[in-house]
Design an enzyme around this catalytic site. Structure first.
Site, PDB file in Angstrom:
ATOM      1  N   GLY A 147      14.885 -14.095  -7.197  1.00 18.44           N
ATOM      2  CA  GLY A 147      13.625 -14.287  -7.920  1.00 18.44           C
ATOM      3  C   GLY A 147      13.706 -13.681  -9.310  1.00 18.44           C
ATOM      4  N   ARG A 164       1.493   0.893  -6.528  1.00 21.48           N
ATOM      5  CA  ARG A 164       2.607   1.055  -5.592  1.00 21.48           C
ATOM      6  C   ARG A 164       3.577   2.100  -6.121  1.00 21.48           C
ATOM      7  NH1 ARG A 164       3.313  -5.365  -5.585  1.00 21.48           N
ATOM      8  NH2 ARG A 164       1.697  -5.932  -4.099  1.00 21.48           N
ATOM      9  N   GLY A 176      10.933 -14.348 -11.587  1.00 17.51           N
ATOM     10  CA  GLY A 176       9.587 -14.509 -12.142  1.00 17.51           C
ATOM     11  C   GLY A 176       8.636 -14.857 -11.025  1.00 17.51           C
ATOM     12  N   LYS A 226       7.262 -12.054  -0.011  1.00 17.57           N
ATOM     13  CA  LYS A 226       7.368 -12.979   1.131  1.00 17.57           C
ATOM     14  C   LYS A 226       6.573 -14.254   0.868  1.00 17.57           C
ATOM     15  CE  LYS A 226       5.725  -9.683   3.748  1.00 17.57           C
ATOM     16  NZ  LYS A 226       5.863  -8.522   2.886  1.00 17.57           N
ATOM     17  N   GLY A 272      -5.486  -2.882  -4.278  1.00 19.45           N
ATOM     18  CA  GLY A 272      -5.444  -2.591  -5.714  1.00 19.45           C
ATOM     19  C   GLY A 272      -4.783  -1.254  -6.030  1.00 19.45           C
ATOM     20  N   ARG A 273      -4.262  -0.556  -4.983  1.00 19.85           N
ATOM     21  CA  ARG A 273      -3.630   0.744  -5.234  1.00 19.85           C
ATOM     22  C   ARG A 273      -2.292   0.563  -5.956  1.00 19.85           C
ATOM     23  NH1 ARG A 273      -3.250   3.109   0.708  1.00 19.85           N
ATOM     24  NH2 ARG A 273      -2.958   0.910   1.132  1.00 19.85           N
ATOM     25  N   GLY A 275      -1.115  -8.907   1.967  1.00 24.05           N
ATOM     26  CA  GLY A 275      -1.575  -9.545   0.726  1.00 24.05           C
ATOM     27  C   GLY A 275      -0.399 -10.289   0.146  1.00 24.05           C
ATOM     28  N   HIS A 276      -0.422 -11.608   0.216  1.00 17.09           N
ATOM     29  CA  HIS A 276       0.711 -12.414  -0.223  1.00 17.09           C
ATOM     30  C   HIS A 276       0.315 -13.272  -1.421  1.00 17.09           C
ATOM     31  CE1 HIS A 276       2.418 -12.133   4.164  1.00 17.09           C
ATOM     32  NE2 HIS A 276       2.294 -10.972   3.562  1.00 17.09           N
ATOM     33  N   ASP A 287       5.365  -6.165   0.405  1.00 11.86           N
ATOM     34  CA  ASP A 287       5.200  -6.654  -0.964  1.00 11.86           C
ATOM     35  C   ASP A 287       6.524  -7.024  -1.622  1.00 11.86           C
ATOM     36  OD1 ASP A 287       2.476  -6.106  -0.614  1.00 11.86           O
ATOM     37  OD2 ASP A 287       2.765  -4.043  -1.282  1.00 11.86           O
TER      38      ASP A 287
HETATM   39  P1  GDP Z   1       4.342 -10.121  -0.270  1.00 11.54           P
HETATM   40  O1  GDP Z   1       3.279  -9.272   0.308  1.00 11.54           O
HETATM   41  O2  GDP Z   1       5.697  -9.802   0.264  1.00 11.54           O
HETATM   42  O3  GDP Z   1       4.053 -11.594  -0.201  1.00 11.54           O
HETATM   43  O4  GDP Z   1       4.388  -9.752  -1.822  1.00 11.54           O
HETATM   44  P2  GDP Z   1       3.130  -9.533  -2.793  1.00 11.54           P
HETATM   45  O5  GDP Z   1       2.568 -10.845  -3.162  1.00 11.54           O
HETATM   46  O6  GDP Z   1       2.221  -8.503  -2.252  1.00 11.54           O
HETATM   47  O7  GDP Z   1       3.837  -8.827  -4.022  1.00 11.54           O
HETATM   48  C1  GDP Z   1       4.866  -9.439  -4.734  1.00 11.54           C
HETATM   49  C2  GDP Z   1       4.435  -9.566  -6.197  1.00 11.54           C
HETATM   50  O8  GDP Z   1       5.560  -9.857  -6.980  1.00 11.54           O
HETATM   51  C3  GDP Z   1       3.455 -10.695  -6.448  1.00 11.54           C
HETATM   52  O9  GDP Z   1       2.615 -10.346  -7.511  1.00 11.54           O
HETATM   53  C4  GDP Z   1       4.364 -11.858  -6.851  1.00 11.54           C
HETATM   54  O10 GDP Z   1       3.716 -12.813  -7.680  1.00 11.54           O
HETATM   55  C5  GDP Z   1       5.423 -11.127  -7.616  1.00 11.54           C
HETATM   56  N1  GDP Z   1       6.759 -11.727  -7.559  1.00 11.54           N
HETATM   57  C6  GDP Z   1       7.382 -12.285  -6.497  1.00 11.54           C
HETATM   58  N2  GDP Z   1       8.649 -12.607  -6.819  1.00 11.54           N
HETATM   59  C7  GDP Z   1       8.825 -12.247  -8.109  1.00 11.54           C
HETATM   60  C8  GDP Z   1       9.939 -12.287  -8.997  1.00 11.54           C
HETATM   61  O11 GDP Z   1      11.028 -12.723  -8.663  1.00 11.54           O
HETATM   62  N3  GDP Z   1       9.724 -11.792 -10.264  1.00 11.54           N
HETATM   63  C9  GDP Z   1       8.531 -11.277 -10.667  1.00 11.54           C
HETATM   64  N4  GDP Z   1       8.425 -10.817 -11.893  1.00 11.54           N
HETATM   65  N5  GDP Z   1       7.473 -11.228  -9.848  1.00 11.54           N
HETATM   66  C10 GDP Z   1       7.616 -11.686  -8.590  1.00 11.54           C
HETATM   67  P1  IMO Z   2       2.319  -7.299   2.907  1.00 11.00           P
HETATM   68  O1  IMO Z   2       2.305  -8.338   3.999  1.00 11.00           O
HETATM   69  C1  IMO Z   2       2.388  -3.092   1.764  1.00 11.00           C
HETATM   70  C2  IMO Z   2       0.768  -0.252   4.679  1.00 11.00           C
HETATM   71  C3  IMO Z   2      -0.493   0.424   4.170  1.00 11.00           C
HETATM   72  C4  IMO Z   2      -0.383   1.756   4.889  1.00 11.00           C
HETATM   73  C5  IMO Z   2       0.208   1.361   6.248  1.00 11.00           C
HETATM   74  C6  IMO Z   2      -0.828   1.220   7.358  1.00 11.00           C
HETATM   75  O2  IMO Z   2       1.481  -7.649   1.749  1.00 11.00           O
HETATM   76  O3  IMO Z   2       3.714  -6.914   2.566  1.00 11.00           O
HETATM   77  P2  IMO Z   2      -2.701  -0.616   7.875  1.00 11.00           P
HETATM   78  O4  IMO Z   2      -3.900  -1.026   7.074  1.00 11.00           O
HETATM   79  O5  IMO Z   2      -1.771  -1.724   8.194  1.00 11.00           O
HETATM   80  O6  IMO Z   2      -3.060   0.193   9.088  1.00 11.00           O
HETATM   81  O7  IMO Z   2      -1.913   0.417   6.900  1.00 11.00           O
HETATM   82  O8  IMO Z   2       0.854   0.133   6.048  1.00 11.00           O
HETATM   83  N1  IMO Z   2       0.724  -1.725   4.631  1.00 11.00           N
HETATM   84  C7  IMO Z   2       1.300  -2.457   3.663  1.00 11.00           C
HETATM   85  N2  IMO Z   2       1.923  -2.090   2.526  1.00 11.00           N
HETATM   86  N3  IMO Z   2       2.277  -4.403   2.067  1.00 11.00           N
HETATM   87  C8  IMO Z   2       1.660  -4.778   3.205  1.00 11.00           C
HETATM   88  O9  IMO Z   2       1.593  -6.055   3.621  1.00 11.00           O
HETATM   89  C9  IMO Z   2       1.104  -3.797   4.048  1.00 11.00           C
HETATM   90  N4  IMO Z   2       0.452  -3.819   5.219  1.00 11.00           N
HETATM   91  C10 IMO Z   2       0.230  -2.555   5.571  1.00 11.00           C
HETATM   92  O10 IMO Z   2      -0.464   0.575   2.772  1.00 11.00           O
HETATM   93  O11 IMO Z   2       0.545   2.582   4.242  1.00 11.00           O
HETATM   94 MG    MG Z   3       1.767  -7.943  -0.248  1.00 11.01          MG
END
Ligand code: GDP
Ligand code: IMO
Ligand code: MG
Length: 470
Positions: A458, A350, A460, A57, A347-348, A81-82, A54
């Protein structure tokens, strides 16, 4: 003797006329051509998470994907979840690469990914309802025939395993319950079923499916598997995906060795969740570090180009496991609420803490980052003094490595440096020079500690809220 191109263009790799080898080195004239790595073809640009996931990416990939030809996923499944925000529309991707929004790019789901087919179509449907970005996604998506399938019973077993861990050991792993561990277990146990099996003889597939389902049923008697119903659904999905499925190795070979192409690889999960290098056993079940790119796409290492690490300006973690710089206090709550730190998949909430450069450096040792993107700097805008974890101590002594053992990692004490905050809004900033001096110093500190340049910052959620430094 067929030339390489004509051999390839007949499309049936492995059954070429006259046993012609794919890389036959004899020209039609009979002259030997010089072999070697002088022309290694296109290189892929890789985006990887450098913490516990998270990091943002999706946003970095979206930015790079604007002029990409191919965007690939190489590992993980819909545990990822991206989030991508374009024109105020927030898209969430789990199995589809974030580049799928770019109508000129092909999205490729590689052999290293585990695919839950109902999940894939649900994801597409949900995003189609949000905006125009996903229109026509099927016509620009390619799925490797070697990718393994996640079945509903894998997901159900994931839930049961978590429950058993809780009952038997007093704690679970906090998985996403998307069936990732069970599906990769089936793969490693050589009983898994792949996309190529689904598309071949369905009767044969059904037999194997029933054997696998039976095995799960005997392992977990409480598991409810409606074999006939699931098979019926899978038959429908087989027809839906048939036009999208290709031999993944051949697809990548052509992409790398044809005309110049911009190819991106979007890592899922992150270094500290890697099955080999992460905080085992609190990890996912795939290689989320750079090695997963080669094994998950079927490409040679010399075709790996730039490797970008994505680093959140602080640290978050979903689920269970050690977290040396965690702040279970007001500061952690502030980061959680300002950063809206909720898992995209589950939805947990972080867990949050200070930036830990010891673990980012460890991720760099494994991945060899060309440069990094520091995301969510804006979340730190209101903090007067900002800490960064710079060393771990065990029994008072600094350790130069990242501990493998969880009990040891739980015991480390973190050395911090404290930097002054900037206490001003950075959300509107679009160049490095416009950033407050203390924010610039924060970035320089990261660069100097890692000895890796920061390429993006980043500030925003939106595509525009990214400062590019070079
Ligand atoms: P990923 O799994 O690495 O793709 O990241 P996620 O999408 O799960 O979580 C990143 C969260 O941060 C998302 O809600 C993005 O919209 C948000 N986000 C990403 N870059 C920025 C940033 O530079 N600033 C802020 N405020 N939010 C960001
Ligand atoms: P992105 O790509 C954050 C974590 C889960 C759990 C552990 C094992 O959005 O960054 P799994 O379901 O893979 O067997 O769970 O890994 N986990 C992540 N945490 N971002 C993720 O992906 C994750 N993918 C798995 O929360 O602790
Ligand atoms: Mg994610």
């Amino acid at each position: 003797m067929a030339t390489v191109e004509s051999a390839i263009s007949n499309g049936v790799v492995g059954r070429l006329e006259n046993e012609t080898h794919l890389d036959d080195c004899t020209e039609p004239s009979g002259k030997r051509v010089k072999l070697g790595n002088t022309n290694i073809g296109n290189r892929v640009t890789v985006v990887l998470g450098a913490q516990w996931g998270d990091e943002g990416k999706g946003k970095v990939v979206d930015l790079l994907a604007v002029d990409a030809d191919i965007v690939c996923r190489c590992q993980g499944g819909n545990n990822a979840g991206h989030t991508v925000v374009v024109d105020s529309v927030e898209y969430d991707f789990h199995l589809l690469p974030s580049g799928v929004i770019n109508k000129n790019a092909i999205s490729f789901i590689g052999n290293g990914v585990v695919i839950h087919l109902p999940g894939l179509f649900e994801e597409a449907q949900k995003n189609l309802q949000k905006g125009k970005g996903l229109e026509g996604w099927e016509s620009r998506t390619v799925i490797s025939d070697r990718a393994h399938i996640v079945f509903d019973f894998h997901q159900a077993a994931d839930g049961i395993q978590e429950q058993q861990r809780q009952e038997q050991a007093g704690k679970n792993l906090g998985t996403t319950k998307k069936g990732i561990g069970p599906a990769y277990s089936s793969k490693a146990s050589r009983v898994g079923l792949r996309i190529c099996d689904l598309l071949a003889d369905f009767q044969e597939f059904s037999k194997k499916f029933k054997v696998l389902a039976g095995q799960y049923k005997s392992m977990y008697p409480s598991l409810n598997i409606d074999t006939e119903k699931e098979l019926e659904c899978l038959k429908d999905y087989a027809e839906k995906i048939r036009p999208l499925v290709k031999d993944g190795v051949y697809f990548m070979y052509k992409a790398l060795n044809g005309p110049t192409k911009k190819i991106l690889v979007e890592g899922a999960n992150a270094a500290l969740l890697d099955i080999d290098f992460g905080t085992y056993p609190f990890v996912t079940s795939s290689n989320c570090t750079v090695g997963g790119v080669c094994t998950g796409l079927g490409i040679p290492p010399q075709n790996v180009g730039d490797v970008y690490g994505v680093v959140k300006a602080y640290t978050t973690r979903v689920g269970v496991g050690s977290f040396p710089t965690e702040q279970s206090n007001e500061l952690g709550d502030l980061l959680q609420s300002r950063g809206r730190e909720f898992g995209v998949t589950t939805g947990r909430k972080r867990r949050c803490g200070w930036l830990d450069l010891v673990l980012v450096k460890y991720a760099h040792m494994i991945n060899g980052f060309t440069a990094v993107a520091v995301t969510k700097l804006d979340i730190l805008d209101v903090i007067e003094e900002i800490k960064i974890g710079v060393a771990y101590r065990l029994d008072g002594k600094k350790i130069p490595y990242f501990p493998a053992n969880q009990e040891v990692l739980n015991k480390v004490e973190v050395d911090y440096v404290t930097l002054p905050g900037w206490c001003s809004n950075t959300a509107h900033v679009r160049s490095f020079e416009e950033l407050p001096e203390n924010a610039q110093k924060y970035i320089h500190f990261i660069e100097e500690f890692l000895n890796v340049p920061v390429k993006w910052i980043g500030v925003g959620k939106s595509r525009e809220s990214m400062i590019q430094l070079f």
